[in-house]
Design a protein around this motif. Structure first.
Motif, mmCIF file in Angstrom:
data_model
loop_
_atom_site.group_PDB
_atom_site.id
_atom_site.type_symbol
_atom_site.label_atom_id
_atom_site.label_comp_id
_atom_site.label_asym_id
_atom_site.label_seq_id
_atom_site.Cartn_x
_atom_site.Cartn_y
_atom_site.Cartn_z
ATOM 1 N N ALA A 230 0.831 -1.205 0.000
ATOM 2 C CA ALA A 230 0.000 0.000 0.000
ATOM 3 C C ALA A 230 0.864 1.253 0.000
ATOM 4 O O ALA A 230 0.563 2.237 -0.684
ATOM 5 C CB ALA A 230 -0.933 -0.009 1.204
ATOM 6 N N VAL A 231 1.968 1.220 0.767
ATOM 7 C CA VAL A 231 2.872 2.377 0.816
ATOM 8 C C VAL A 231 3.479 2.627 -0.564
ATOM 9 O O VAL A 231 3.449 3.753 -1.080
ATOM 10 C CB VAL A 231 4.001 2.142 1.840
ATOM 11 C CG1 VAL A 231 5.005 3.293 1.788
ATOM 12 C CG2 VAL A 231 3.437 2.004 3.236
ATOM 13 N N VAL A 232 4.041 1.583 -1.155
ATOM 14 C CA VAL A 232 4.721 1.733 -2.443
ATOM 15 C C VAL A 232 3.737 2.162 -3.532
ATOM 16 O O VAL A 232 4.039 3.023 -4.359
ATOM 17 C CB VAL A 232 5.424 0.410 -2.823
ATOM 18 C CG1 VAL A 232 5.972 0.473 -4.240
ATOM 19 C CG2 VAL A 232 6.538 0.113 -1.833
ATOM 20 N N LYS A 233 2.540 1.575 -3.514
ATOM 21 C CA LYS A 233 1.531 1.938 -4.502
ATOM 22 C C LYS A 233 1.172 3.409 -4.400
ATOM 23 O O LYS A 233 1.091 4.123 -5.410
ATOM 24 C CB LYS A 233 0.283 1.071 -4.306
ATOM 25 C CG LYS A 233 -0.851 1.413 -5.268
ATOM 26 C CD LYS A 233 -2.084 0.538 -5.010
ATOM 27 C CE LYS A 233 -3.225 0.951 -5.941
ATOM 28 N NZ LYS A 233 -4.448 0.130 -5.693
ATOM 29 N N HIS A 234 0.968 3.909 -3.167
ATOM 30 C CA HIS A 234 0.541 5.296 -2.970
ATOM 31 C C HIS A 234 1.684 6.276 -3.211
ATOM 32 O O HIS A 234 1.537 7.245 -3.973
ATOM 33 C CB HIS A 234 -0.002 5.475 -1.551
ATOM 34 C CG HIS A 234 -0.392 6.890 -1.233
ATOM 35 N ND1 HIS A 234 -1.530 7.466 -1.740
ATOM 36 C CD2 HIS A 234 0.230 7.840 -0.478
ATOM 37 C CE1 HIS A 234 -1.604 8.718 -1.308
ATOM 38 N NE2 HIS A 234 -0.557 8.961 -0.539
ATOM 39 N N MET A 235 2.835 6.022 -2.599
ATOM 40 C CA MET A 235 3.943 6.976 -2.671
ATOM 41 C C MET A 235 4.519 7.091 -4.090
ATOM 42 O O MET A 235 4.926 8.165 -4.517
ATOM 43 C CB MET A 235 5.053 6.558 -1.702
ATOM 44 C CG MET A 235 4.645 6.587 -0.240
ATOM 45 S SD MET A 235 4.394 8.262 0.361
ATOM 46 C CE MET A 235 4.159 7.942 2.113
ATOM 47 N N CYS A 236 4.560 5.964 -4.793
ATOM 48 C CA CYS A 236 5.169 5.959 -6.131
ATOM 49 C C CYS A 236 4.131 6.045 -7.248
ATOM 50 O O CYS A 236 4.489 5.999 -8.429
ATOM 51 C CB CYS A 236 6.014 4.700 -6.317
ATOM 52 S SG CYS A 236 7.357 4.554 -5.129
#
Length: 207
Positions: free
Chosen positions: A28-34
């Motif tokens: 979820a972090v990688v999807k949102h941040m990137c």
């Protein structure tokens, strides 16, 4: 660049410093941040876990010695929960050597064979699913003609391919004999009357 992205995803996967902001998974972090798609974020986390488990593989990708596609494939295989960590650690040097030295298609064949041997239960389940979902369809096309599609389980597919290959060979030999008859010793493969796709179609019809 790909190795650096995997390293960043790995740091998030290990510590997840963004949990207080409501991101409960590294994906979820990688999807949102990137600003990535879900599958792409999942792929990066898989690559990060491959690098975390196999230091030599991570270094080889960082050095550019192993391709991105090979690493993605190995990461998907490594995500198989039935694979023993001991077996992976034992065989990873040989798999890395294959990833570096072989074409992608050859590496994929080798790593899938290795996975089947390392996870016979999963291989049987996959084959059972493939056998259950076997299918062949012949559909008329709006502009005329027919489209043939289908899928077979591993053993049935190998049997089909063995027979089909002999019929393809017979069609090639027929074209070559015709070229030799017309042109004698000057004949080359460029003089064959049919293309390879045409011979495959004729071979299937003959079969």
């Amino acid at each position: 660049v790909e190795a650096a992205a995997a390293a960043a995803a790995g740091a998030i996967d290990r510590a997840n410093p963004f949990r207080p902001q409501g991101f409960f998974s590294a994906k979820a972090v990688v999807k949102h941040m990137c600003r990535l798609s879900g599958p792409e974020a999942h792929r990066r986390i898989q690559a990060a876990r491959l690098h975390g488990a196999l230091d030599e593989w991570a270094q080889a990708e960082a050095d550019g010695d192993v391709g991105v596609a090979q690493s993605e494939l190995m990461a998907r295989v490594m995500a198989n929960p039935r694979l023993s960590a001991d077996i992976v650690e034992r065989d990873s040097p040989a798999l890395l050597e294959d990833a570096i030295s072989c074409s992608f298609d050859e590496f994929e064949r080798r790593v899938r064979t290795w996975e089947a041997l390392a996870d016979p239960e999963g291989d049987r389940a996959r084959n059972d699913d493939q056998h259950t979902n076997r299918d062949v369809r012949l559909r008329p096309r709006p502009e005329g003609g027919w489209t043939l599609t289908g899928n077979l389980a591993e053993l049935a597919g190998n049997e089909f391919m063995e027979i089909f290959s002999w019929f393809c060979e017979a069609e090639w030999q027929a074209d070559w004999a015709d070229a030799r008859h017309r042109l004698g010793d000057n004949a080359t493969t460029a003089d064959l009357r049919r293309t390879e796709p045409q011979r495959r179609a004729d071979a299937l019809l003959a079969m």
